[in-house]
Motif scaffolding. Structure first.
Motif, PDB file in Angstrom:
ATOM      1  N   GLU A 143      23.081  -8.489 -35.769  1.00 56.00           N
ATOM      2  CA  GLU A 143      21.889  -8.010 -36.478  1.00 56.00           C
ATOM      3  C   GLU A 143      21.281  -9.071 -37.388  1.00 56.00           C
ATOM      4  O   GLU A 143      20.059  -9.246 -37.417  1.00 56.00           O
ATOM      5  CB  GLU A 143      22.231  -6.766 -37.300  1.00 56.00           C
ATOM      6  CG  GLU A 143      21.017  -6.158 -37.995  1.00 56.00           C
ATOM      7  CD  GLU A 143      21.314  -4.827 -38.648  1.00 56.00           C
ATOM      8  OE1 GLU A 143      20.361  -4.088 -38.968  1.00 56.00           O
ATOM      9  OE2 GLU A 143      22.508  -4.517 -38.843  1.00 56.00           O
ATOM     10  N   TYR A 146      19.431 -11.777 -35.437  1.00 59.50           N
ATOM     11  CA  TYR A 146      18.299 -11.173 -34.725  1.00 59.50           C
ATOM     12  C   TYR A 146      17.130 -10.905 -35.673  1.00 59.50           C
ATOM     13  O   TYR A 146      15.971 -11.150 -35.330  1.00 59.50           O
ATOM     14  CB  TYR A 146      18.737  -9.864 -34.063  1.00 59.50           C
ATOM     15  CG  TYR A 146      17.708  -9.314 -33.100  1.00 59.50           C
ATOM     16  CD1 TYR A 146      17.650  -9.755 -31.789  1.00 59.50           C
ATOM     17  CD2 TYR A 146      16.775  -8.355 -33.506  1.00 59.50           C
ATOM     18  CE1 TYR A 146      16.698  -9.267 -30.903  1.00 59.50           C
ATOM     19  CE2 TYR A 146      15.826  -7.857 -32.629  1.00 59.50           C
ATOM     20  CZ  TYR A 146      15.798  -8.315 -31.338  1.00 59.50           C
ATOM     21  OH  TYR A 146      14.854  -7.839 -30.466  1.00 59.50           O
ATOM     22  N   MET A 147      17.433 -10.429 -36.874  1.00 59.92           N
ATOM     23  CA  MET A 147      16.362 -10.102 -37.814  1.00 59.92           C
ATOM     24  C   MET A 147      15.689 -11.346 -38.390  1.00 59.92           C
ATOM     25  O   MET A 147      14.622 -11.242 -39.004  1.00 59.92           O
ATOM     26  CB  MET A 147      16.919  -9.228 -38.945  1.00 59.92           C
ATOM     27  CG  MET A 147      17.412  -7.867 -38.487  1.00 59.92           C
ATOM     28  SD  MET A 147      16.161  -6.922 -37.596  1.00 59.92           S
ATOM     29  CE  MET A 147      14.954  -6.667 -38.885  1.00 59.92           C
ATOM     30  N   GLN A 154      11.639 -11.496 -30.776  1.00 57.78           N
ATOM     31  CA  GLN A 154      12.313 -10.201 -30.747  1.00 57.78           C
ATOM     32  C   GLN A 154      11.690  -9.283 -29.697  1.00 57.78           C
ATOM     33  O   GLN A 154      12.404  -8.662 -28.887  1.00 57.78           O
ATOM     34  CB  GLN A 154      12.227  -9.525 -32.118  1.00 57.78           C
ATOM     35  CG  GLN A 154      13.024 -10.200 -33.219  1.00 57.78           C
ATOM     36  CD  GLN A 154      12.966  -9.400 -34.513  1.00 57.78           C
ATOM     37  OE1 GLN A 154      12.929  -8.174 -34.500  1.00 57.78           O
ATOM     38  NE2 GLN A 154      12.945 -10.094 -35.639  1.00 57.78           N
ATOM     39  N   GLN A 158      13.404  -7.617 -26.374  1.00 59.01           N
ATOM     40  CA  GLN A 158      13.500  -6.159 -26.220  1.00 59.01           C
ATOM     41  C   GLN A 158      12.827  -5.686 -24.933  1.00 59.01           C
ATOM     42  O   GLN A 158      13.386  -4.872 -24.188  1.00 59.01           O
ATOM     43  CB  GLN A 158      12.861  -5.468 -27.434  1.00 59.01           C
ATOM     44  CG  GLN A 158      13.657  -5.643 -28.716  1.00 59.01           C
ATOM     45  CD  GLN A 158      12.882  -5.267 -29.965  1.00 59.01           C
ATOM     46  OE1 GLN A 158      13.190  -5.723 -31.052  1.00 59.01           O
ATOM     47  NE2 GLN A 158      11.868  -4.427 -29.822  1.00 59.01           N
ATOM     48  N   LEU A 183      20.983  -3.339 -29.347  1.00 57.33           N
ATOM     49  CA  LEU A 183      19.791  -3.694 -30.119  1.00 57.33           C
ATOM     50  C   LEU A 183      19.217  -2.520 -30.905  1.00 57.33           C
ATOM     51  O   LEU A 183      18.688  -2.702 -32.006  1.00 57.33           O
ATOM     52  CB  LEU A 183      18.705  -4.256 -29.175  1.00 57.33           C
ATOM     53  CG  LEU A 183      18.564  -5.781 -29.115  1.00 57.33           C
ATOM     54  CD1 LEU A 183      19.868  -6.427 -28.663  1.00 57.33           C
ATOM     55  CD2 LEU A 183      17.430  -6.189 -28.197  1.00 57.33           C
ATOM     56  N   TYR A 186      20.154  -2.262 -34.517  1.00 62.56           N
ATOM     57  CA  TYR A 186      19.659  -3.241 -35.483  1.00 62.56           C
ATOM     58  C   TYR A 186      18.498  -2.624 -36.257  1.00 62.56           C
ATOM     59  O   TYR A 186      17.690  -1.878 -35.703  1.00 62.56           O
ATOM     60  CB  TYR A 186      19.170  -4.512 -34.786  1.00 62.56           C
ATOM     61  CG  TYR A 186      20.232  -5.295 -34.042  1.00 62.56           C
ATOM     62  CD1 TYR A 186      21.584  -5.020 -34.181  1.00 62.56           C
ATOM     63  CD2 TYR A 186      19.860  -6.328 -33.181  1.00 62.56           C
ATOM     64  CE1 TYR A 186      22.535  -5.759 -33.485  1.00 62.56           C
ATOM     65  CE2 TYR A 186      20.809  -7.077 -32.487  1.00 62.56           C
ATOM     66  CZ  TYR A 186      22.145  -6.779 -32.637  1.00 62.56           C
ATOM     67  OH  TYR A 186      23.073  -7.509 -31.941  1.00 62.56           O
ATOM     68  N   LYS A 187      18.382  -2.967 -37.528  1.00 61.57           N
ATOM     69  CA  LYS A 187      17.411  -2.290 -38.381  1.00 61.57           C
ATOM     70  C   LYS A 187      15.974  -2.421 -37.885  1.00 61.57           C
ATOM     71  O   LYS A 187      15.230  -1.438 -37.868  1.00 61.57           O
ATOM     72  CB  LYS A 187      17.503  -2.816 -39.810  1.00 61.57           C
ATOM     73  CG  LYS A 187      16.639  -1.997 -40.777  1.00 61.57           C
ATOM     74  CD  LYS A 187      16.741  -2.482 -42.194  1.00 61.57           C
ATOM     75  CE  LYS A 187      15.988  -1.558 -43.138  1.00 61.57           C
ATOM     76  NZ  LYS A 187      14.614  -1.271 -42.722  1.00 61.57           N
ATOM     77  N   ARG A 190      15.421  -0.393 -34.699  1.00 67.41           N
ATOM     78  CA  ARG A 190      15.668   1.016 -35.048  1.00 67.41           C
ATOM     79  C   ARG A 190      14.501   1.630 -35.814  1.00 67.41           C
ATOM     80  O   ARG A 190      14.195   2.817 -35.665  1.00 67.41           O
ATOM     81  CB  ARG A 190      16.946   1.086 -35.893  1.00 67.41           C
ATOM     82  CG  ARG A 190      17.404   2.487 -36.250  1.00 67.41           C
ATOM     83  CD  ARG A 190      18.649   2.411 -37.106  1.00 67.41           C
ATOM     84  NE  ARG A 190      18.395   2.022 -38.479  1.00 67.41           N
ATOM     85  CZ  ARG A 190      19.137   1.191 -39.181  1.00 67.41           C
ATOM     86  NH1 ARG A 190      20.170   0.593 -38.630  1.00 67.41           N
ATOM     87  NH2 ARG A 190      18.837   0.907 -40.438  1.00 67.41           N
TER      88      ARG A 190
END
Length: 508
Positions: A143, A146-147, A154, A158, A183, A186-187, A190
């Motif tokens: 996470e 990725y962020m 991103q 996805q 995935l 992940y915030k 999500r």
């Protein structure tokens, strides 16, 4: 190489560094045949896992080698290059095996570079096995890195993975389904309602796949998706997931609850999350109530039968379900079996982890009304006290390592239920159910109050990261929670009125 280990490093560290250098040399040499390069890359994957501190200093060279192989016309080299990238991703996610926070930035740069250059090509490779390995690689990003990626990177990642859930090759669909399930927790992804809905629709398709391995991966991801929905409720002011989509997910998950033993545990986890998403307006309708009761029925049918993981997840799902005040429980005649079966598990299950989750479920309701009449609340109290009395009775010594956690969870749940009890309404029934076992209750209360003052480490013998008491007092979204160090008021009433006719009555 070996110098990176330091002059005072143990001899084996120098040996491992030297081994990494030799293997990397074999993978890099232009004159080596393909089969040797493949074996060398397989060895590097194992070395990064087994000896991360030796692999970390050689990382730039390993990355250069893998990039070269990823662009090679030979498919076997591209396949193992993708696997090497995945091994590097795991290495950086673990902090180089040392819990080293300094590797976090290194991980961000690694994934930025990989997702802008090589990985998108591997995800679209002509060879299915390469696409599978690239999907597996994408699932270990983590996470935090990725962020930190640019949004366009991103979104491309996805959308590519979502497309691969519909790949013509079964193994690719399975790998992509698992990757999107990672995935979605992940915030960033999500919090994106449209992406969450896209994932839901993709998983609805793969849950109906004729291939069992694909359905297994999809069911695991569906559980993650439903966990993401619960997290959204705790952390997001509002979200717009249509109830029609929720009902489709419930239908697919109920079907999965009757599928293979490899799928049912994931279905239990998903049903718990979905039950948390049922609104008051929806459950007030006949259709909504019917769906809620179908979830309860499926959880009950899996609570007492099937593999241990299945029962464990069903018991855990009941705890999630009971956090939703809109779902029927307690005195509801259509949910009475659920109460009886949960209590039976609390008292008699030979598997302590299953008992821990079943007991934890009764520590979730925040409102007294959820536990029904004084008679029902008394049944819950009696079952908890009986379980505490027989906690030393084990048919399998392997359960011993969970005994302390079970003891704490039973005590905590009793603490919670007695705090919910209303002395004016429940005193007679609670006193009758406790009977001459007041000493068991007092010992449980003392255990909870003592545990509150202790550090939030694991209970002795158990491997869980958090103790039940600390998880209970720290969990989000609890409307009513007893204050720290405060005993349930009903116990004071029982203590000051020992002559109460109910206090001397035998337990049922």
């Amino acid at each position: 190489g070996a110098a990176a280990a330091g002059d005072d490093a143990p001899p084996e560290a120098h040996t491992h560094d030297s081994l990494v250098s030799h293997v990397l040399g074999a993978a890099t040499a232009a004159t080596q045949p393909v089969v040797v390069k493949v074996e060398a890359m397989q060895a590097l994957c194992k070395l990064t896992e087994a000896h991360p501190s030796s692999a970390l200093p050689a990382l730039p060279g390993i990355v250069r080698m893998a990039k070269g192989c990823a662009a090679d016309p030979e498919g076997n080299l591209r396949l193992h290059a993708a696997k090497v990238f995945g091994a590097i991703g795991k290495l950086l996610a673990d902090g180089g095996g040392r819990g080293d926070a300094d590797t976090a930035e290194q991980a961000v740069e690694f994934w930025k570079d990989l997702l802008r250059t090589i990985l998108p090509e591997l995800l679209q490779d002509d060879l299915p096995l390469v696409r599978v390995a690239a999907c597996d690689c994408s699932s270990v990003i983590g996470e935090f890195p990725y962020m930190q990626l640019p949004l366009d990177v991103q979104y491309h990642c996805q959308s590519t993975l979502l497309g691969l859930t519909r790949d013509e090759v079964t193994s690719v669909r399975a790998a992509a389904s698992r990757a999107v399930g990672v995935l979605v927790l992940y915030k960033g992804p999500r919090d994106d309602d449209l992406y969450v809905m896209d994932v839901a629709n993709a998983l609805l398709e793969t849950m109906a796949d004729p291939s069992l391995p694909t359905r297994v991966r999809a069911s695991w991801s569906l559980g993650n998706l439903c966990d993401a929905l619960v997290l959204k409720q705790h952390t997001q002011e509002g979200y717009d997931i249509p109830i029609e989509l929720i009902t489709k997910l419930v239908a697919a998950t109920l079907a999965a609850a009757r599928d293979s033993d490899k799928i049912r545990p994931n279905a239990m986890r998903a049903l718990g999350g979905l039950s948390r998403s049922l609104t008051a307006e929806f459950t007030a309708t006949d259709a909504g109530r019917g769906i809620a009761l179908s979830i309860i029925e499926a959880l009950c049918s899996n609570l007492l039968a099937g593999p241990v993981k299945n029962r464990w997840n069903a018991a855990h799902a009941f705890g999630t379900l009971l956090s939703n005040p809109n779902v029927p429980f307690g005195e509801d005649p259509d949910a009475s079996d659920a109460v009886a079966q949960l209590l039976a598990v609390v008292e008699t299950s030979s598997n302590f982890k299953v008992r821990i989750n079943a007991a934890a479920a009764f520590a979730v309701p925040a409102a007294r009304e959820k536990l029904g009449s004084p008679a029902l609340l008394g049944r819950v109290v009696s079952a908890l006290v009986s379980s505490l009395e027989t906690i030393d009775s084990m048919t399998d010594f392997a359960e011993y390592k969970y005994q302390a956690t079970l003891h704490e969870q039973l005590s905590l749940t009793l603490f919670h239920v007695l705090h919910l009890a209303r002395p004016q309404e429940d005193l007679v029934e609670v006193a009758r159910c406790v009977g001459d076992r007041r000493g068991v209750v007092d010992a449980a209360m003392e255990l909870v109050l003592t545990a509150q003052a202790e550090p939030p480490a694991s209970v002795q013998g158990d491997t869980d990261a958090d103790r039940p008491v600390h998880k209970y007092f720290a969990r989000p979204g609890v409307a009513r929670r007893p204050a720290l160090g405060v005993l349930p008021p009903i116990l004071a009433e029982m203590k000051t009125d020992p002559a109460h006719p109910a206090a001397a009555a035998p337990a049922p």
